[in-house]
Design an enzyme around this catalytic site. Structure first.
Site, PDB file in Angstrom:
ATOM      1  CB  THR A 163      -0.249 -47.817 -48.637  1.00 23.91           C
ATOM      2  OG1 THR A 163       0.936 -47.984 -49.410  1.00 23.91           O
ATOM      3  CG2 THR A 163      -0.296 -48.857 -47.543  1.00 23.91           C
ATOM      4  CB  ALA A 177      -9.315 -38.414 -58.239  1.00 25.07           C
ATOM      5  CD  GLU A 215      -8.621 -41.896 -34.318  1.00 27.11           C
ATOM      6  OE1 GLU A 215      -9.575 -41.472 -33.654  1.00 27.11           O
ATOM      7  OE2 GLU A 215      -7.448 -41.915 -33.874  1.00 27.11           O
ATOM      8  CE  LYS A 275       2.380 -40.476 -37.894  1.00 26.81           C
ATOM      9  NZ  LYS A 275       3.214 -41.671 -38.027  1.00 26.81           N
TER      10      LYS A 275
HETATM   11  N1  HSE Z   1       5.965 -43.503 -41.936  1.00 27.31           N
HETATM   12  C1  HSE Z   1       4.994 -43.616 -40.903  1.00 27.31           C
HETATM   13  C2  HSE Z   1       5.546 -44.537 -39.818  1.00 27.31           C
HETATM   14  C3  HSE Z   1       3.712 -44.140 -41.487  1.00 27.31           C
HETATM   15  O1  HSE Z   1       6.608 -45.120 -40.030  1.00 27.31           O
HETATM   16  O2  HSE Z   1       4.977 -44.653 -38.762  1.00 27.31           O
HETATM   17  C4  HSE Z   1       2.499 -43.778 -40.747  1.00 27.31           C
HETATM   18  O3  HSE Z   1       2.346 -42.426 -40.566  1.00 27.31           O
END
Ligand code: HSE
Length: 438
Positions: free
Chosen positions: A13, A43, A127, A203
């Site tokens: 994606t 790759a 980012e 995160k």
């Molecule tokens: N699985 C993550 C989300 C995708 O649902 O936010 C982005 O990191």
């Protein structure tokens, strides 16, 4: 000038989105970067999945790209912490700059990767690893650099926010809402990372390092997801004027840093409480700027590619600069990171939502409030439901919902242990944390 050469690892994606955006906007990007940015090798495990990349060297040999002397930047779009770690470290050793969307890799192995990159004088740009298309890393690292950051609270997982929104809005059950989120491409390959809070915790761990100038310490983060969240609590919270969101929280306190991810009640009036569906939003409070809010798409091919391409432009602009004069990976100079402790969850301060199932008899409430008062935990709001009727018959049991003022988590845990020991309390106490976000 020759375009800078990018080796793309992975064409899922994010990889394919990056390829599309870079190609579509190449003229504008060149004008911004000062030189073209060209994906010269890709790759990928299954080359047949790469469409529209005629003339680009496609290989199944990832090391060949990482070792290719003509490549300046390796864009790691594979994900995970295994092969991706080996390839990133190998690319750094080969003197390549790294652009990655891989939050798990950096949250878990960030210290090792940033150390290797600093020694080698290369950049690691990430980012896209936090909140997809929202430029929150740039904001924390550069835009807010004058500030002492006090706290960050973010809806940083679209899958869980989508699930919670659908459960509240449409009364969907958890499994149906999760399936819909997966069909829309929001969920991680393994949705456990989404629903158990791990992705959000990765995160917020990265944001905490940049905000407070501490090493990346995912192993100290408290992680709790939404899979055990009961639909009834979403309803009761709404009755009381709150929404439940999975929040990643990083807060500076006198005792240390709170680093936690968990379902959280937020007053419905707050902007964050009204972030719906798969959207992400992050609140950052700095001492000079006050409260700021960042909102946008946190996942998906092109929103994430937006962040990846921004990093490619940054690296292109800065790669000839003296490494000492580039923006540091974690916003603070590499040798100036602090050892401020990350607090265990028992030391965190919060207000709490408690749901108790009790026998509907005289004195039950008094016993509960006495336990709380003995621990100096004051009650902010209380909701008592009518005694439950099954087939017209009074079951003699009811739910009590309490909202407390702020207290330290170990105090509320001790109170819950005592409350659960009361003979009139007939089930485990459900505890959820709350954030006023004032
Ligand atoms: N699985 C993550 C989300 C995708 O649902 O936010 C982005 O990191």
């Amino acid at each position: 000038m020759e375009p800078i050469k990018v080796g793309l690892l992975g064409f899922g994606t994010v990889g394919s989105g990056t390829f599309t955006v870079l190609r579509r906007n190449q003229e504008e990007i060149k004008r911004r970067a000062g030189r073209g940015i060209e994906i010269s090798r890709i790759a990928v495990r299954t080359p047949s999945k790469v469409k529209g990349a005629e003339g680009i060297g496609i290989t199944t040999d990832f090391n060949a790209v990482v070792d290719d002397p003509s490549i300046d930047i390796v864009a790691e779009m594979i994900g995970g912490t295994g092969v991706a770690r080996d390839l990133v470290l190998r690319a750094i050793a080969n003197g390549k700059h790294i652009v990655t969307a891989n939050k798990a890799l950096l949250a878990v192995h960030g210290s090792e990767i940033f150390e290797a990159a600093s020694k080698k004088g290369v950049m690691v740009a990430f980012e896209a690893a936090v909140a997809g298309g929202i430029p929150i890393i740039k904001a924390l690292r550069e835009g807010l650099t004058a500030n002492r950051i006090e706290y960050i609270a973010g809806i940083i997982n679209g899958t869980t926010n989508y699930i919670l929104s659908e459960m509240r809005d449409r009364g969907l059950d958890f499994a149906t809402a999760l399936k819909a989120a997966q069909d829309l491409g929001y969920a991680e390959a393994d949705p456990t990372f989404d629903i158990e809070g791990v992705d959000a915790a990765h995160k917020v761990t990265l944001m905490s390092a940049i905000a407070f100038g501490v090493p990346v310490q995912f192993d100290r983060a408290y992680v709790e997801g939404i899979s055990k969240l009961d639909a009834i609590d979403i309803r009761y919270a709404e009755n009381l004027g709150y929404r439940i969101k999975l929040l990643g929280i990083a807060r500076r306190t006198e005792k240390g840093i709170e680093l936690r991810t968990h379902p959280t009640l937020i007053p419905e009036k707050r902007l964050l409480a009204n972030v719906e569906g798969a959207m992400n939003a992050v609140v950052v409070h700095g001492d000079a700027v006050g409260t700021t809010l960042y909102y946008g798409k946190g996942a998906g091919a092109e929103p994430t590619a937006s962040a990846v391409v921004a990093d490619l432009v940054d690296v292109t602009r800065l790669h000839t600069a003296d490494p000492e004069h580039r923006v540091p990976h974690l916003a603070f100079q590499h040798d100036s990171l602090a050892n401020t402790p990350i607090l265990p969850i028992e030391e965190v301060t919060s207000s709490y939502y408690l749901r108790l199932r009790v026998a509907d008899v005289t004195g039950v409430l008094a016993n509960i409030t006495r336990i709380l008062a003995d621990k100096a935990i004051s009650i902010d709001a209380l909701l008592q439901k009518e005694s439950e009727h099954v087939d017209g018959e009074d079951k003699g049991e009811t739910d009590i919902i309490l909202i407390t003022h702020e207290t330290v988590e170990k105090e509320i845990n001790a109170a819950i242990t005592q409350i659960e020991a009361l003979s009139t309390v007939v089930s485990k106490v459900t505890k959820l944390r709350m954030e006023g976000l004032k």
